[in-house]
Scaffold this active site. Structure first.
Site, PDB file in Angstrom:
ATOM      1  N   HIS A 124      10.953   3.111 -22.156  1.00 33.81           N
ATOM      2  CA  HIS A 124      11.482   4.009 -23.435  1.00 33.81           C
ATOM      3  C   HIS A 124      10.531   3.262 -24.697  1.00 33.81           C
ATOM      4  O   HIS A 124      10.993   3.030 -25.543  1.00 33.81           O
ATOM      5  CB  HIS A 124      12.786   3.721 -23.679  1.00 33.81           C
ATOM      6  CG  HIS A 124      13.518   4.460 -22.511  1.00 33.81           C
ATOM      7  ND1 HIS A 124      13.604   5.810 -22.144  1.00 33.81           N
ATOM      8  CD2 HIS A 124      14.487   3.769 -21.690  1.00 33.81           C
ATOM      9  CE1 HIS A 124      14.565   5.950 -21.145  1.00 33.81           C
ATOM     10  NE2 HIS A 124      14.965   5.030 -21.183  1.00 33.81           N
TER      11      HIS A 124
ATOM     12  N   ASP B  84      18.008   6.144 -26.035  1.00 33.84           N
ATOM     13  CA  ASP B  84      16.957   5.228 -25.726  1.00 33.84           C
ATOM     14  C   ASP B  84      15.442   5.680 -26.257  1.00 33.84           C
ATOM     15  O   ASP B  84      14.883   4.986 -26.239  1.00 33.84           O
ATOM     16  CB  ASP B  84      16.824   5.283 -24.173  1.00 33.84           C
ATOM     17  CG  ASP B  84      17.901   4.631 -23.329  1.00 33.84           C
ATOM     18  OD1 ASP B  84      18.395   3.249 -23.910  1.00 33.84           O
ATOM     19  OD2 ASP B  84      18.428   4.580 -22.350  1.00 33.84           O
TER      20      ASP B  84
END
Length: 370
Positions: free
Chosen positions: A96, A270
């Site tokens: 991420h 995220d």
């Protein structure tokens, strides 16, 4: 190849990158496997389970990082782990990066071969390693959102399914991908009235054909989203741009117009979140309130159901991991065009275009480098 997994140090993260069954598979392919002591305890795997599968137990994370050619994790490395990474080491995990510039810079500086679960694709254009966690997160989003709606937890005091003679809760799901669809099903199962937004008309048509009058499908425009937010008791943010930062579809000014005690669960946290007021939280203190609206923004929701999540995740990651270990990253990427998008950093270069765009950094095409 020497393959290892370490205990996750992210707060309240109980998943583990390899199960004992995974260890057996890697060993059957001729690899050595090293596991940090107690790494699997959060998912109910003992050191004895790993030893019985053929793994070697090492006392701490540094020993595993120092020993192994490839590290298989669940979550992105945190700052305390940056110095453990080394040049040419394969790191195979969720990253991420579009929401984490310090990690991006650390991976580049240390010349790690970083392979992100969330950007590996398949022949259908899907994200097969993200899918199982997205499904679990989608289901949990409604479960956690329903709990957050309870009055003692700051919510409106609304039951999703209502009661005889009492109106059902209005659930708004923004995004009709894996997360959104799982959330929609869960909300329907609990008896809520559900509206789901997306810009993919084919996807909305499919959901409308399958679920019919049970749901309301809506094309995603800013006006329609804002209108739906005014009536929502629970909002699920399920927007995803693979590898990139999530668009901010829920604005700060929307909150003051929403019902007091309404709940937003931002599953996109995220990737920076799809709500302007999102900030990452943890399982021990998962919510905060802004303008009377409860925000649930736990960045590792599936970690709460760690055993289920570990099995679901490793079922998806194992085959790609074996390919990386069997062939090495370069040959594996050349042999599998769907694995190539997973390589986010290589030899000190940023090879994910979406992350480069998010930070205004230089992008390098992996194909020209291998």
């Amino acid at each position: 190849m020497k393959v290892g997994t370490v205990k996750e140090i992210k707060k309240y993260e109980y998943r583990v990158g390899l199960t004992p069954d995974n260890v057996r598979e890697y060993i059957a392919h001729g690899h050595e496997v090293f596991v940090q002591a107690t790494a699997g305890e959060g998912s109910s795997f003992t050191d004895e389970d790993y030893t019985a599968a053929g793994a070697k137990i090492l006392p701490d994370a540094k020993a595993v990082w120092d020993t192994c050619d490839m590290i298989v994790k669940v979550k992105e490395p945190l700052a305390d782990e940056y110095e453990l990474m080394r040049e040419n080491q394969i790191l195979y995990t969720f990253l991420h990066l579009a929401a984490d510039k310090p990690l991006t810079e650390a991976l580049l500086n240390r010349k790690v071969k970083a392979v992100a679960y969330e950007t590996i694709t398949d022949k259908k254009g899907g994200l097969p390693l993200l899918r199982p966690m997205s499904e679990i997160a989608g289901k949990l989003s409604v479960q956690c959102g329903a709990s957050s709606l309870e009055k003692p937890k700051g919510g409106r005091g609304v039951l999703l399914g209502g009661a005889v003679g009492v109106q059902k809760a209005n659930v708004v799901v923004i995004g009709a991908g894996v997360v959104g669809t799982a959330a929609m099903k869960m909300a329907l199962g609990l008896g809520a009235a559900v509206t789901i937004f997306d810009r993919d008309l084919d996807r909305l048509t499919y959901l409308d054909d399958i679920f019919g009058q049970s749901i309301q499908t809506k094309y995603s425009t800013q006006t329609d989203i804002e209108t739906a937010l005014l009536e929502a008791d629970l909002v699920i943010g399920a927007v995803l741009i693979p590898g990139g930062a999530a668009p901010k579809l829920i604005k700060r000014e929307h909150l003051s117009k929403m019902k007091r005690g309404a709940v937003i669960v931002d599953v996109a946290v995220d990737q920076g979140g799809c709500c302007e007021t999102t900030k990452a939280t943890y399982h021990d203190n998962p919510t905060f309130v802004i303008d009377g609206v409860v925000h649930y923004c736990v960045a590792n929701m599936p970690g709460a159901v760690s055993r289920t999540s570990t099995f679901a995740l490793t079922n998806a990651t194992l085959n790609y991991g074996l390919k990386l270990a069997d062939m090495g990253l370069e040959a594996a990427v050349k042999s599998d065009k769907y694995l190539a998008p997973g390589v986010n950093c290589y030899n000190g270069k940023l090879t994910c275009e979406e992350v480069a765009e998010a930070f205004g950094m230089a992008y390098s095409d992996l194909k020209t480098m291998i």
